[in-house]
Scaffold this motif. Structure first.
Motif, short mmCIF file in Angstrom:
data_model
loop_
_atom_site.label_atom_id
_atom_site.label_comp_id
_atom_site.label_asym_id
_atom_site.label_seq_id
_atom_site.Cartn_x
_atom_site.Cartn_y
_atom_site.Cartn_z
N ALA A 14 39.90 36.36 32.41
CA ALA A 14 38.50 36.45 32.83
C ALA A 14 37.59 36.51 31.62
CB ALA A 14 38.30 37.68 33.71
N LEU B 146 36.19 35.46 36.82
CA LEU B 146 37.56 34.98 36.81
C LEU B 146 37.62 33.60 36.17
CD1 LEU B 146 40.49 35.57 37.91
CD2 LEU B 146 39.82 34.22 39.91
N GLU C 233 43.58 35.60 41.25
CA GLU C 233 42.72 36.77 41.49
C GLU C 233 43.54 38.05 41.56
OE1 GLU C 233 39.89 38.58 45.02
OE2 GLU C 233 40.29 36.43 44.97
N LEU D 89 44.51 39.32 38.15
CA LEU D 89 43.39 39.97 37.46
C LEU D 89 43.14 41.36 38.04
CD1 LEU D 89 40.99 40.04 35.53
CD2 LEU D 89 39.65 38.81 37.25
#
Length: 388
Positions: A32, A323, A329, A332
């Motif tokens: 990110a 992101l 996702e 992260l």
């Protein structure tokens, strides 16, 4: 995907950013981008008022997101679902959405810090409600004009059995100013032209012999005139053959009426174009206004939730997290959860720390995809979803 995140100093705010960057935005973990921002010193009030305000901010967040997306959808519809053009017209303060979020600053000119958090929330809500009402009224007005125009335009399209004949027929095709005779227009399927020519004179009495002539055709129909006595018009129109095979058009030569219809079509087209232009401008402008309001409300959520989570006095670092493309996702979120696992339920409170840690670990083990030890709220990135 964008997230708004806040975390307490570790031990300084700069260290908080640096340490998170090492975990999620480094060469080893390039998941990110991080964009820290500062908030002014708001008038906090009591914890009781913050708890009540927190609930209202959740509702306002959801409402403003819905209004933002609705205006965005209206803009896309006005642009005939041209996704590239649509995205190019989504801007906030003359910046792209990405640029606006990455460089977010609190608008102290509009939302002064001498007002309480409740007053700021109400002020932003009033602004969004006013824009929403305006856009609803404008869209409704445009929809009415467009529906009317579409109805008129439909009459200009289709085959000769249904379309307007104003631009097809000429005055010389008709017997006019006769006390006894009338000229009728009949749409005949192309496959039945010979049958029409051989039989139209016998459909009823008092049809003028050899009065039918073809004046237009398309892929499906040919348009014929036929002259007959007015007294048998109803009988001619109601004949089974005329109803099942041939289509008698409801048309009488009236230059004044035809001119009025053409004028009405032109005026409707001009009105639709004018309202479309106005509405396009309003959608572009008000999208940016409402999006900005939405993000300001979401930032207030971050501020209030951070105080409730981390305690007083307010001391935390807010950040925008974006992101990286093609990154996962969940990966992260797991990295952030692991990095802030020590926060537990309240970073600044030692009491109940063991219970908080146990609860947090349970949540992590159960795989609560929305749980985060730090304050974190997602920003729905609808503008990059081509399926929206």
């Amino acid at each position: 995907m964008f997230w708004l995140l806040s975390a307490p100093p570790d031990p300084t705010k700069n260290d908080t950013v640096s340490k998170l960057r090492d975990k999620i935005a480094s060469r080893n973990q390039d998941l990110a981008e991080i964009f820290p921002f500062n908030l002014p010193d708001f008038k906090v009030g009591t914890l009781d008022t913050l708890v009540l305000l927190s609930d209202d901010l959740v509702k306002a967040d959801a409402t403003f997101e819905s209004v933002t997306m609705k205006i965005g959808d209206n803009l896309r519809a006005l642009l005939n679902n041209d996704m590239d053009q649509w995205r190019n017209n989504l801007s906030v303060n003359e910046k792209s959405i990405d640029q606006y979020l990455k460089a977010f600053t609190w608008n102290t000119m509009k939302y002064r810090t001498d007002k309480s958090l409740r007053e700021l929330t109400d002020l932003i809500s009033q602004e969004v409600n006013s824009i929403e009402t305006l856009m609803k009224n404008k869209m409704q007005s445009y929809s009415t004009v467009k529906t009317s125009l579409s109805g008129m335009q439909r009459k200009q399209t289709g085959n000769l059995s249904i379309k307007s004949l104003n631009d097809i027929v000429k005055k010389e095709y008709f017997v006019l100013d006769s006390e006894y005779l009338i000229t009728v227009l009949v749409a005949v399927p192309k496959a039945l032209e010979k049958e029409w020519l051989n039989g139209y004179e016998s459909l009823t009495q008092m049809v003028v012999p050899r009065s039918s002539q073809k004046i237009a055709d398309d892929e499906e129909y040919s348009l014929f005139t036929v002259t007959l006595f007015q007294r048998v018009l109803d009988e001619f129109t109601q004949k089974p053959e005329a109803k099942s095979k041939f289509i008698v058009r409801d048309f009488k030569w009236n230059e004044q009426q035809m001119a009025m219809e053409k004028k009405a079509l032109a005026e409707a087209g001009a009105a639709e174009k004018e309202q479309w232009t106005t509405l396009l401008r309003l959608c572009k402008t008000n999208f940016g206004e409402v999006f900005s309001c939405w993000i300001h409300i979401k930032v207030l959520r971050v501020y209030v939730e951070s105080i409730l989570r981390y305690g007083l006095p307010p001391d935390f670092q807010p950040m925008v997290i974006k992101l990286k493309p093609k990154q996962n996702e969940k990966k992260l979120r797991d990295a952030i959860n692991l990095h802030y696992a020590k926060l537990g339920g309240a970073a600044n409170n030692s009491s109940g720390a063991a219970d908080d840690q146990l609860e947090e670990n349970l949540q992590l083990l159960l795989g609560d995809k929305d749980y985060c030890p730090a304050v974190l709220f997602a920003v729905n990135a609808f503008w990059i979803d081509s399926n929206k």
